[in-house]
Structure formats: C-alpha cells, structure tokens
Write an enzyme that holds these catalytic residues in place. Structure first.
Site, mmCIF file in Angstrom:
data_model
loop_
_atom_site.group_PDB
_atom_site.id
_atom_site.type_symbol
_atom_site.label_atom_id
_atom_site.label_comp_id
_atom_site.label_asym_id
_atom_site.label_seq_id
_atom_site.Cartn_x
_atom_site.Cartn_y
_atom_site.Cartn_z
ATOM 1 N N LYS A 21 -12.897 15.325 5.172
ATOM 2 C CA LYS A 21 -13.005 15.179 6.637
ATOM 3 C C LYS A 21 -13.924 16.268 7.193
ATOM 4 O O LYS A 21 -14.772 16.011 8.035
ATOM 5 C CB LYS A 21 -11.629 15.337 7.302
ATOM 6 C CG LYS A 21 -10.765 14.097 7.301
ATOM 7 C CD LYS A 21 -9.536 14.357 8.184
ATOM 8 C CE LYS A 21 -8.425 13.382 7.881
ATOM 9 N NZ LYS A 21 -7.165 13.715 8.547
ATOM 10 N N LYS B 97 -1.077 9.178 15.261
ATOM 11 C CA LYS B 97 -0.074 10.242 15.371
ATOM 12 C C LYS B 97 -0.686 11.460 16.073
ATOM 13 O O LYS B 97 -0.129 12.001 17.009
ATOM 14 C CB LYS B 97 0.419 10.611 13.967
ATOM 15 C CG LYS B 97 1.452 11.698 13.952
ATOM 16 C CD LYS B 97 2.011 11.916 12.556
ATOM 17 C CE LYS B 97 2.882 13.157 12.546
ATOM 18 N NZ LYS B 97 3.442 13.456 11.245
ATOM 19 N N GLY C 91 2.896 10.144 8.774
ATOM 20 C CA GLY C 91 2.055 8.974 9.084
ATOM 21 C C GLY C 91 2.366 7.785 8.190
ATOM 22 O O GLY C 91 2.579 6.659 8.653
ATOM 23 N N ARG C 92 2.427 8.010 6.880
ATOM 24 C CA ARG C 92 2.628 6.893 5.942
ATOM 25 C C ARG C 92 4.069 6.396 5.941
ATOM 26 O O ARG C 92 4.388 5.404 5.287
ATOM 27 C CB ARG C 92 2.168 7.289 4.536
ATOM 28 C CG ARG C 92 2.771 8.578 4.014
ATOM 29 C CD ARG C 92 2.023 9.093 2.799
ATOM 30 N NE ARG C 92 2.493 10.397 2.370
ATOM 31 C CZ ARG C 92 2.056 11.559 2.856
ATOM 32 N NH1 ARG C 92 1.152 11.563 3.830
ATOM 33 N NH2 ARG C 92 2.510 12.698 2.396
ATOM 34 N N GLU D 291 -0.735 9.236 -1.494
ATOM 35 C CA GLU D 291 -0.877 10.349 -0.559
ATOM 36 C C GLU D 291 0.350 11.266 -0.670
ATOM 37 O O GLU D 291 0.263 12.460 -0.409
ATOM 38 C CB GLU D 291 -1.049 9.828 0.880
ATOM 39 C CG GLU D 291 -1.660 10.860 1.817
ATOM 40 C CD GLU D 291 -2.190 10.278 3.135
ATOM 41 O OE1 GLU D 291 -3.368 9.928 3.210
ATOM 42 O OE2 GLU D 291 -1.400 10.176 4.086
ATOM 43 N N GLU E 292 -12.061 8.258 13.127
ATOM 44 C CA GLU E 292 -12.307 6.814 13.072
ATOM 45 C C GLU E 292 -11.606 6.101 14.226
ATOM 46 O O GLU E 292 -12.189 5.269 14.930
ATOM 47 C CB GLU E 292 -11.770 6.232 11.749
ATOM 48 C CG GLU E 292 -12.485 6.716 10.506
ATOM 49 C CD GLU E 292 -11.814 7.925 9.880
ATOM 50 O OE1 GLU E 292 -11.215 8.742 10.620
ATOM 51 O OE2 GLU E 292 -11.906 8.069 8.652
ATOM 52 N N HIS F 229 -5.350 -14.127 -13.002
ATOM 53 C CA HIS F 229 -6.711 -14.592 -13.295
ATOM 54 C C HIS F 229 -7.714 -13.482 -13.031
ATOM 55 O O HIS F 229 -8.906 -13.757 -12.869
ATOM 56 C CB HIS F 229 -7.023 -15.833 -12.452
ATOM 57 C CG HIS F 229 -6.098 -16.964 -12.767
ATOM 58 N ND1 HIS F 229 -6.368 -17.885 -13.763
ATOM 59 C CD2 HIS F 229 -4.883 -17.283 -12.273
ATOM 60 C CE1 HIS F 229 -5.365 -18.749 -13.839
ATOM 61 N NE2 HIS F 229 -4.437 -18.397 -12.948
HETATM 62 O O1 F6P Z 1 -5.519 9.959 5.785
HETATM 63 C C1 F6P Z 1 -4.991 11.083 6.389
HETATM 64 C C2 F6P Z 1 -4.088 10.761 7.538
HETATM 65 O O2 F6P Z 1 -3.734 11.976 8.124
HETATM 66 C C3 F6P Z 1 -2.865 9.957 7.140
HETATM 67 O O3 F6P Z 1 -1.848 10.711 6.605
HETATM 68 C C4 F6P Z 1 -2.533 9.300 8.429
HETATM 69 O O4 F6P Z 1 -1.674 8.229 8.239
HETATM 70 C C5 F6P Z 1 -3.907 8.890 8.901
HETATM 71 O O5 F6P Z 1 -4.736 9.972 8.524
HETATM 72 C C6 F6P Z 1 -4.031 8.582 10.351
HETATM 73 O O6 F6P Z 1 -3.670 9.664 11.160
HETATM 74 P P1 F6P Z 1 -3.353 9.495 12.699
HETATM 75 O O7 F6P Z 1 -2.182 8.598 12.837
HETATM 76 O O8 F6P Z 1 -3.086 10.882 13.192
HETATM 77 O O9 F6P Z 1 -4.571 8.903 13.362
#
Ligand code: F6P
Length: 581
Positions: free
Chosen positions: A541, A238, A298-299, A385, A244, A416
């Site tokens: 972060k 987003k 995002g979620r 979240e 990452e 199990h």
């Molecule tokens: O974990 C934090 C967060 O901001 C989430 O809300 C989001 O889904 C994820 O990181 C990834 O963010 P992006 O889509 O901006 O890479």
C-alpha cells in the site's frame, strides 16, 4: 553478540547460542513447536506414513468415530490420514496450546489482537438480544442491536418505497462499494442467497451489485444499465480511508451528482464504517451511516452492518436475521462442545495436522453447489489474511510454516479444471461440501436420477477416488495396455473431509460461515500466531502511494521518474509515455 562468545570454542559457542535462543523463546512465550505434544506428533508421522487410506477405511470403528453431527451439519473426516491415536495426540496438542483458554479469551473480549490492542468479538454481532458479551468493560450487545434495529428500519423504508430517491423514484438497485473484508463476505452470502427460493422471492426484482476493484472497468460494469435515479450506493469501509474504496465512492458520487445534482447525494448515498467523522467529511449525512466497532476485524465483519445492510436492502431483514441465527448456532457449539465433538475445533486441528505435520501447504474448498461459488474467495481472505504469518504472537520467528493456501471452485466445474492435479499430481487436502436438498431442484420426466442426484454422485465419488486410487494390478486386470498403466494409476491416499448440509438457506449459510471463521481461529491459536492483524498488506500500500505521487508529479509538472529502482523506473516511464497520447 558479545566478543567473549565469538572467541569461545566452536562447540561451546553453539551451546551458548542455543541457550540464548531458548532463553529468548522462554521470555517471549514458548513456541508450540517446542512442546512435547508437537514433537510427539512429528514422531507419529512415521507411523501414518506406513498406512494407506484404503486400509484405514476398512476399520469401521475408526470411521464411525470420525463422523459427527451438530444442528443438521454432518461431518465425516474418516478420509483424513489420521488414526484414532492421531486424533488423541491432536487433542493433547490443543491442550498444550491452551486452546480452551484462548477461545474463552476471545468470547470474553480480551485484547487477543495484541498488535492492535483490540478484542475480537465478531461473535457478538450475531448474539441474541438478551446475551451479555463484554468488550472493554461494557456489554456490546445492546450497541449491536441498536445498529441492527436501525438497519431494519432503513431497509424496510427503502424496500417499501417510503425512502425514495431525489426525483421521487423507488430505489430498487443497490451498489455496495467496498473491498477485502468489506466486500468478499457480503458477496459470498449474496451469491448463496440469490437462488434460495425464500430469499429470492423476498428480493423481488431488486438488484444488488458490488464495486470493489479500483479498476475503472469495475465501475463501468457496476453502473451498466443502472439509472442513478433508482440506485442507492452504500459505501462500506471500516477505516473510510482505503484508497480503492474512497476513489470508487468519489466516482459514484460524481455519477449521482452529475445526473441528479449535488443535493441528491444525501438520498442516494449511505455508509457503513467505524469512522463516522470521515463519513461526514465525505458528505454523507451521519444519520445515514451505520456503525460498527474496532473489535470487528474486516474479514470477520460480514455479520456487522458491512453485510447486514446491503443484504437486508436486497432480501429484507428477516432473511438476514436467519443468517445471523445460523452463525450463532455454531458460535454456541464452538464455545461449549467438548473438543472431540466440536466441528470447528476438529477441522482446525486437522488443518494443522495436514499443514504442519504431513507438509501439505494447500487446501481446496469444493462446494457441490453453484450457490457457493464465492465461498472459496471469501475463505481465501479469512484464512490467508488471518494465518499467513511468519512470527508468533510474541514476535518470535516461527521455525515452521503457518497458514495455508486456499483455493476452490464449485463441483462439478472444478473436476474439469484442476482435479487432475489433485488426483495424480500434488496432494491437496480437500473440503467437499454437499447439500441434501437443492435450492432449485429439476426433475426431468424421463430421468430417474434427477439433476441434483447427478451432481451429488460426484460429491460422493470424488473423496473415495482420492482415498483409494487405482493400482497397477487393478489396471492390469482390466487389460489396460502396459504402456498406459503408469499414466492411469492413481496412488490414492489423498485426504479429504465431507460436510453435508440438509439445505442451503440463510440459516445454513450462517452456519457454514461460522464453521470456517472458527476453524481458522483454531489453527491460529494452535500455531500461536495473531490471526487478527494484517500487517502484511501495508508495504504494498505504501509503495503504491509513492507511485501515485510520482504519477501526479509527472502528469502535472512533467517531472521525470525518480527515486525508484532501474526496472520500476523503466516500466513507469514507459507507462507514462504510452498513456500520454
Ligand atoms: O486488505 C487489507 C484490508 O485492511 C482488509 O483487512 C480489509 O478488509 C480491507 O483492507 C478493507 O478495509 P476497509 O474496510 O477499511 O476499507
């Protein structure tokens, strides 16, 4: 605090402090826990504590009133620790929390995510073309469909081989890079569709993989056995700044360009983002970028290009369209059904009851199908979240715990594993999800009860085992050795609910997704929190950035570790020393 208050008599001082706090609450908006309906429910707990589910279950009128069906989805919540009176008190709470108005505000595009000053319009992502949904004074549905049409066109081209890689080969494999909401939802839907006969036929021999973790091990696993010549990489972020994802994107860009030359990137990498400037800066052609908008959390983004692009590449757009239609069916139901017949509303209210009144902090998500193995990890993010908050939407510290701990595994595997604790240890309200028709039925010649029946026997048995338990008297009548009676006793009275779906295809997966999304929103609306921001992920972060700068300085200039506490300094130094050779 003013000096005059401190010097006042202790009792008077307490009254003044109470008055100031109350005034503060009034100014900031009333907390739900201050309302009469909340207090009424608190008092009602004593009544419920006098009951046991094995008695409540004998009242067939009560049970009947706790079952409902909408568009093929059957809900039975008769095994909740509730009476008809509890339900009516919860509905009064919904009224006092202004739930209807809050749901309307969401659908009307008001900026209900107040800390980010954004609307929350994931429902617009699955609206039909002719619908009008306004966000910031404009109908957003045409924008949504413009991107959906672009995805259909692009995924058709890749699938039919008219868009090929740099060496002219058809792109049969997709690696979607993304994390959190840009990963978990699409992974859940992909895993659920994988064994659906119609979807898997349409996938042909194509592969879809997900690279999320910044761990190089995840990179190795993702590229293992793949040829860059036949691989398309979709970078999903987003913000297009997530550390990452960006490092993984640079790593796969290197993987492609070192094999096929830098010019190959334009044919082998596309992006999904709200930040098209950064997409271009990264080196991806903006024509190969698929947009979404800041009103999609995002979620809650799986129905945007975040999920629709990779899933359309794998299964074809028509399959994904069915998924969107399923979600839409629940959106309409959620928006229009009276609360007493509204599945997400009832589920949300029951969760609030379990967490805030009965004091059960966790919820187990137990689908009786392996195809839903990634449902719990996805719902973990959506729920934890969204509702893992400590203050109200107005910034007042909550005097109660909001949010719940979600976990789960498909049955029968979970049986199990952690069911021992659920049956005889802690009380954990359970969601049992069953499917009438298996995606992959097996009928053995000599077996009358087929494999799916065997699975479903467990789906039907577990809720009753939890509700009824087994008493010492029952055990004694079975001549169980006295010293084993306490060990074999099941206290019962453990709540669960059952959702029965006719099948598990793209449409039903969409329905299931929307049920959980809206249920979680309902919980947040009742608790009076902002379910749509996530400030809690920021501190970790920024500390990681500080560590990253230290690693860079130590490796590049040999600087010693500084600016951290004693323990972290020791750990970092050890890591740097041990990884130097
Ligand atoms: O974990 C934090 C967060 O901001 C989430 O809300 C989001 O889904 C994820 O990181 C990834 O963010 P992006 O889509 O901006 O890479």
């Amino acid at each position: 605090m003013p000096r005059r208050i401190i010097s006042a008599k202790p009792k008077l001082r307490l009254i003044i402090i109470f008055f100031i706090i109350h005034l503060h609450h009034l100014q900031m908006g009333t907390l739900i826990s201050d309302t009469a309906s909340w207090k009424n429910l608190k008092d009602h707990v004593g009544e419920i504590d006098k009951t046991h589910l094995c008695d409540l279950m004998t009242d067939t009128d009560r049970c009947k009133s706790m079952m409902l069906e909408f568009d093929g989805i059957f809900l039975d919540y008769s095994r909740q620790r509730t009476t008809v009176d509890t339900m009516s008190k919860l509905l009064t709470l919904a009224k006092e929390a202004r739930l209807k108005q809050k749901i309307d505000s969401m659908f009307n595009g008001e900026h209900i995510n107040s800390t980010e000053n954004r609307s929350v319009l994931h429902v617009a992502l699955r609206a039909s073309k002719d619908t009008t949904i306004n966000g910031d004074g404009k109908n957003v549905v045409p924008d949504v469909w413009q991107v959906l049409d672009k995805i259909q066109e692009f995924s058709d081209k890749v699938r039919n081989g008219s868009w090929v890689g740099a060496t002219g080969k058809v792109l049969t494999n997709v690696i979607a890079i993304g994390i959190g909401g840009s990963f978990l939802g699409p992974l859940f839907v992909h895993t659920a569709l994988q064994t659906d006969p119609a979807a898997s036929k349409s996938a042909g021999g194509r592969q879809l993989r997900f690279l999320a973790n910044v761990d190089p091990v995840d990179v190795a696993r993702n590229i293992s056995g793949l040829n860059p010549e036949t691989t398309l990489v979709v970078v999903v972020s987003k913000t297009f700044t997530t550390a990452e994802t960006m490092l993984n994107a640079r790593t796969l860009r290197e993987w492609i360009s070192s094999a096929l030359g830098p010019q190959a990137v334009s044919k082998h990498m596309v992006a999904v983002s709200t930040n098209l400037k950064l997409v271009e800066k990264f080196g991806i052609d903006p024509n190969n970028a698929f947009a979404f908008w800041d009103w999609v959390g995002g979620r809650y983004s799986v129905c945007s290009a975040v999920g629709v692009l990779p899933l359309s590449l794998q299964y074809g757009f028509p399959v994904v369209e069915k998924f969107l239609e399923g979600a839409r069916s629940i959106d309409q139901h959620f928006h229009s059904a009276p609360f007493e017949n509204n599945i997400p509303v009832l589920l949300g209210l029951l969760s609030v009851w379990n967490v805030s009144f009965l004091g059960y902090p966790a919820r187990a998500i137990l689908p009786y199908t392996q195809a839903l193995e990634k449902l719990a990890p996805h719902i973990q993010q959506v729920s934890m979240e969204s509702n893992g908050k400590g203050v109200s939407i107005d910034g007042v510290r909550l005097p109660f715990e909001a949010g719940e701990i979600d976990f789960g595994e498909p049955g029968t595997n979970g049986q199990h594993s952690f069911y021992q604790l659920i049956h005889q240890g802690r009380v954990i309200p359970c969601d049992f999800i069953g499917i009438v028709k298996s995606q992959q039925p097996v009928y053995l010649r000599d077996e009358v009860v087929n494999n799916h029946d065997e699975l479903m026997s467990n789906f039907f048995a577990q809720p009753d085992a939890l509700a009824y338990g087994k008493t010492p008297e029952q055990l004694q009548s079975e001549n169980i050795a006295p010293h084993l009676v306490p060990h074999k006793t099941f206290t019962g009275n453990r709540p669960s609910l059952s959702l029965l779906l006719p099948s598990l295809d793209a449409y039903r997966i969409g329905q299931l997704l929307a049920i959980y999304e809206h249920r979680i929103a309902v919980e947040g609306f009742i608790w009076g929190i902002n379910s749509f921001d996530q400030w809690g992920v920021e501190l970790g972060k920024s500390l990681a950035s500080q560590v990253r700068r230290q690693l860079h300085a130590s490796r590049k200039k040999g600087e010693s570790v500084q600016g951290f506490n004693f323990s972290t300094t020791k750990l970092l130094t050890r890591y740097l020393e041990a990884s130097a050779d």
